[in-house]
Design a protein around this motif. Structure first.
Motif, PDB file in Angstrom:
ATOM      1  N   ILE A  58       0.833  -1.198   0.000  1.00  0.00           N
ATOM      2  CA  ILE A  58       0.000   0.000   0.000  1.00  0.00           C
ATOM      3  C   ILE A  58       0.872   1.254   0.000  1.00  0.00           C
ATOM      4  O   ILE A  58       0.619   2.209  -0.746  1.00  0.00           O
ATOM      5  CB  ILE A  58      -0.938   0.001   1.214  1.00  0.00           C
ATOM      6  N   LYS A  59       1.928   1.260   0.804  1.00  0.00           N
ATOM      7  CA  LYS A  59       2.831   2.406   0.842  1.00  0.00           C
ATOM      8  C   LYS A  59       3.480   2.636  -0.523  1.00  0.00           C
ATOM      9  O   LYS A  59       3.634   3.782  -0.964  1.00  0.00           O
ATOM     10  CB  LYS A  59       3.915   2.190   1.904  1.00  0.00           C
ATOM     11  N   ALA A  60       3.846   1.534  -1.186  1.00  0.00           N
ATOM     12  CA  ALA A  60       4.465   1.660  -2.508  1.00  0.00           C
ATOM     13  C   ALA A  60       3.481   2.250  -3.510  1.00  0.00           C
ATOM     14  O   ALA A  60       3.854   3.068  -4.358  1.00  0.00           O
ATOM     15  CB  ALA A  60       4.950   0.291  -2.986  1.00  0.00           C
ATOM     16  N   SER A  61       2.224   1.852  -3.388  1.00  0.00           N
ATOM     17  CA  SER A  61       1.196   2.378  -4.287  1.00  0.00           C
ATOM     18  C   SER A  61       1.017   3.877  -4.081  1.00  0.00           C
ATOM     19  O   SER A  61       0.939   4.650  -5.042  1.00  0.00           O
ATOM     20  CB  SER A  61      -0.126   1.646  -4.040  1.00  0.00           C
ATOM     21  N   TYR A  62       0.980   4.312  -2.826  1.00  0.00           N
ATOM     22  CA  TYR A  62       0.867   5.743  -2.532  1.00  0.00           C
ATOM     23  C   TYR A  62       2.109   6.498  -2.999  1.00  0.00           C
ATOM     24  O   TYR A  62       2.020   7.627  -3.482  1.00  0.00           O
ATOM     25  CB  TYR A  62       0.656   5.956  -1.032  1.00  0.00           C
TER      26      TYR A  62
END
Length: 227
Positions: A58-62
């Motif tokens: 999720i952090k990578a997506s953001y």
């Protein structure tokens, strides 16, 4: 990074529904070298390693959208997302356990079909790179697809089709609410967007039915949150 972002989008449904089902074991058993638990669902643990892996995705997506969830001014947002992720992992653990108890399975042919649909988006080298970037093996991906199908098939047996029915009036009302907020000249014809609106309303009703189903299931299960 572009390949990783695309693959995360393709796998969003799989990961969201099945992350809690991967690598679970009895509450007293060590998992993949990391025995720290974030929750226990009816005697089966959800491990910190699983939770952290999903949060990293999720952090990578953001990050790809230019947002750093670990920045100080995003602290509250990060905490909310962590809670949502844990809640979803618990919900999916509940559904997967119930699907297994009910004897619901995922047809092998359907699992293979979905796997091939994902693989067809890439050449062989790209697919291998993407699996490695997401810390997945092909067998692991197949397991996630299988778990997703089990959950979906279980919900189909528990949720009546009548609960998901969308009437013409509901579609029209939703269209009118949205269209009245659109600038002049940017108002699509009702018939043009009717299928999309109907699909969204059906998804909303499915989520409501899922929430109600989970509420009943959890009343008869022991759930401990340890995070």
């Amino acid at each position: 990074m572009k390949l990783r972002r695309t693959f995360l989008l393709l796998l969003a449904a799989v990961i969201a529904l099945t992350a809690a089902g991967c690598g679970q074991d009895s509450a007293g058993t060590q998992n993949s070298g990391d025995d720290e638990k974030v929750a226990i669902v009816d005697g089966k643990a959800i491990y910190r390693q699983e939770f952290d892996a999903q949060m990293e995705q999720i952090k990578a997506s953001y990050q790809q959208q230019g947002q750093d969830l670990e920045a100080e001014d995003n602290k509250e947002a990060l905490e909310n997302i962590e809670q949502q992720v844990l809640d979803e992992m618990i919900n999916n653990a509940v559904l997967l356990q119930q699907a297994q108890k009910a004897g619901v399975n995922a047809p092998k042919q359907e699992v293979e079909s979905q796997l091939e649909a994902i693989k067809s988006q890439y050449d062989e080298n790209q697919f291998k790179q993407i699996l490695e970037a997401n810390n997945l093996s092909e067998d692991g991906l197949k397991k996630e697809i299988s778990d997703q199908l089990m959950i979906n098939n279980y919900m189909q047996t528990e949720i009546e089709e009548e609960q998901l029915a969308v009437s013409e009036d509901e579609v029209r009302d939703s269209y009118d609410q949205v269209i009245n907020q659109q600038p002049e000249g940017e108002k699509p014809d009702f018939e043009e967007v009717k299928p999309q609106i109907k699909g969204l309303l059906r998804q909303e009703k499915m989520q409501e039915a899922k929430t109600e189903l989970l509420k009943g299931l959890k009343e008869n299960m022991e759930i401990k949150v340890l995070l």
